[in-house]
Design an enzyme around this catalytic site. Structure first.
Site, mmCIF file in Angstrom:
data_model
loop_
_atom_site.group_PDB
_atom_site.id
_atom_site.type_symbol
_atom_site.label_atom_id
_atom_site.label_comp_id
_atom_site.label_asym_id
_atom_site.label_seq_id
_atom_site.Cartn_x
_atom_site.Cartn_y
_atom_site.Cartn_z
ATOM 1 N N GLY A 119 0.829 -1.211 0.000
ATOM 2 C CA GLY A 119 0.000 0.000 0.000
ATOM 3 C C GLY A 119 0.859 1.256 0.000
ATOM 4 O O GLY A 119 0.708 2.143 -0.855
ATOM 5 N N ASP A 143 4.325 -10.418 6.086
ATOM 6 C CA ASP A 143 3.743 -11.389 5.147
ATOM 7 C C ASP A 143 4.753 -11.929 4.126
ATOM 8 O O ASP A 143 4.492 -12.950 3.501
ATOM 9 C CB ASP A 143 2.583 -10.751 4.366
ATOM 10 C CG ASP A 143 1.507 -10.194 5.291
ATOM 11 O OD1 ASP A 143 1.396 -10.685 6.420
ATOM 12 O OD2 ASP A 143 0.802 -9.258 4.866
ATOM 13 N N GLY A 186 -0.808 -13.259 6.985
ATOM 14 C CA GLY A 186 -0.133 -13.437 5.699
ATOM 15 C C GLY A 186 -0.917 -12.921 4.512
ATOM 16 O O GLY A 186 -0.461 -13.016 3.379
ATOM 17 N N ARG A 187 -2.153 -12.455 4.768
ATOM 18 C CA ARG A 187 -3.054 -12.003 3.696
ATOM 19 C C ARG A 187 -3.204 -13.071 2.618
ATOM 20 O O ARG A 187 -3.567 -14.179 2.928
ATOM 21 C CB ARG A 187 -2.558 -10.692 3.091
ATOM 22 C CG ARG A 187 -2.696 -9.518 4.010
ATOM 23 C CD ARG A 187 -2.528 -8.231 3.276
ATOM 24 N NE ARG A 187 -1.386 -8.289 2.363
ATOM 25 C CZ ARG A 187 -1.111 -7.389 1.451
ATOM 26 N NH1 ARG A 187 -1.900 -6.359 1.296
ATOM 27 N NH2 ARG A 187 -0.056 -7.493 0.687
ATOM 28 N N ARG A 291 3.153 -9.432 14.994
ATOM 29 C CA ARG A 291 3.673 -8.144 14.557
ATOM 30 C C ARG A 291 4.349 -7.359 15.666
ATOM 31 O O ARG A 291 5.155 -6.474 15.399
ATOM 32 C CB ARG A 291 2.520 -7.306 14.008
ATOM 33 C CG ARG A 291 2.348 -7.491 12.559
ATOM 34 C CD ARG A 291 1.161 -6.864 11.930
ATOM 35 N NE ARG A 291 0.685 -5.609 12.392
ATOM 36 C CZ ARG A 291 -0.401 -5.015 11.879
ATOM 37 N NH1 ARG A 291 -1.062 -5.603 10.900
ATOM 38 N NH2 ARG A 291 -0.804 -3.868 12.329
#
Ligand code: F6P
Length: 364
Positions: A119, A143, A186-187, A291
């Protein structure tokens, strides 16, 4: 008369990640040691829109190398090209790119180091292409799914955390003869699940890249029971999905870099396993523990190398690039390429084959 010093800025954008402070520290020290000035921008691109930036010196970064989080703050909202402002309870979007350019000029900042995931790097790339801002990106995300680099910083720490969780689940699963699922982040990529699953000796690993059949998972659990192993460990990526099904969405989100928050697949899975096998099954969601906290030594070193390389690229005037790891060397790649499609786990890779060889089931 003293010579005017070159001046740069650094920001952290998107979700936080272990190693951010180590990168900031390396960026700031490299600039200062090369007779330049450096500003820290608070809260990602928000700080550039709202003029929230401060000069940094050695004491700003003293002792931050091993600390989790980011001393500059971050957000996965606040895209200057689509800047969300709440008006009468509704989000209204404004194009604030000119404000960003104006503020960079106002502070006489030559170039910007953007430490971020897809992003933030996409925004950095747009600022470079559409507004002429000089940008150098640093690939951040637990990720490990950014293209054009073999490793993002933060991944090693997330993987270590997830591996410890698998180890801990083993002892309780064995004691209670249960199926234990660990849902990891990990999306759309399965790197954390794959690595922690192998490192922790999981029996089943479910990845977004390999849709699963519940019957294959149950066959694996039964095979283990028939050989006297009355417990099983499953590591499931948050983006895993059944064949022909969809990913589990925890929430649709507005105004963020991401339109959905994934989550919930682990709980669905254990319910289905329990219903179909009668074996007691539980799910643990590891969540933000992946995280938070201190980076591993590997991530501290990688973050430091990335930070130095990003500042060095600025110093030699090489812009609109991202620093990247390639065959254990730090190189630069065009930021536009780095902000493209996510890097997924190749399903026919050596690591997947190795996992299959030792009996790990991928649910296919
Ligand atoms: O990209 C990092 C990550 O932690 C993903 O693994 C996860 O899906 C997402 O961020 C969660 O983001 P948020 O901070 O918006 O909850």
């Amino acid at each position: 008369m003293s010579e005017k010093k070159r001046r740069f800025a650094v920001l952290t954008g998107g979700g936080d990640c272990p190693g951010l402070n180590a990168v900031i520290s390396a960026v700031v020290k490299t600039f200062l040691r090369n007779n330049c000035e450096v500003y820290g921008v608070y809260n990602g691109f928000n700080g550039l829109v709202n003029e929230n930036l401060v000069p940094m010196n050695y004491s700003s970064v003293s002792g931050i190398l091993p600390r989790g989080g980011t001393i500059l703050g971050t957000t996965n909202r606040d895209n200057p090209f689509k800047f969300a402002v709440e008006e009468n309870g509704k989000l209204v979007y404004y194009d604030m790119r000119e404000k960003v350019v104006e503020n960079l000029k106002k502070y006489d900042i030559e170039a910007l180091v953007v430490i971020g995931g897809d992003g933030s790097l996409h925004i950095g790339s747009q600022l470079a292409l559409e507004c002429g801002v000089k940008v150098v990106g640093v690939p951040k995300t637990i990720d490990n799914d950014l293209p054009c680099t073999e490793r993002t910083f933060g991944f090693d720490t997330a993987m270590a955390m997830a591996t410890e969780a698998v180890d801990r689940l083993h002892t309780t699963a064995e004691s209670h003869h249960r199926v234990m699922a660990l849902e990891v982040m990990g999306r759309y990529a399965g790197w954390i699940a794959l690595h922690s699953g192998i490192a922790g000796g999981a029996d089943v690993i479910l990845l977004p890249e390999i849709p699963y059949h519940i019957d294959s998972i149950i066959a694996k659990i039964n095979e283990r029971r028939n050989s006297g192993k009355n417990f099983s460990i499953i590591v499931v990526a948050e983006g895993a999905k059944p064949e022909g099904g969809e990913m589990s969405v925890a929430r649709i989100i507005e105004g963020s870099f991401e339109s959905v928050r994934l989550g919930g697949i682990g709980e669905k899975l254990v319910r289905e396993i329990e219903d179909k096998t009668g074996v007691e099954s539980r799910c643990t969601i590891l969540g933000y523990l992946q995280r938070g906290g201190s980076p591993t030594s590997f991530d501290r070193v990688l973050s430091t190398r990335y930070g130095v390389a990003a500042a060095e690229a600025c110093l030699r005037g090489e812009f609109n690039v991202m620093v990247s790891l390639f065959h254990d060397h730090i190189v630069t790649v065009y930021i536009q390429r780095a902000a493209s499609e996510p890097r997924l786990v190749p399903v026919d890779s050596e690591i997947i084959r190795a996992a299959r060889q030792i009996g790990i089931c991928f649910g296919d």
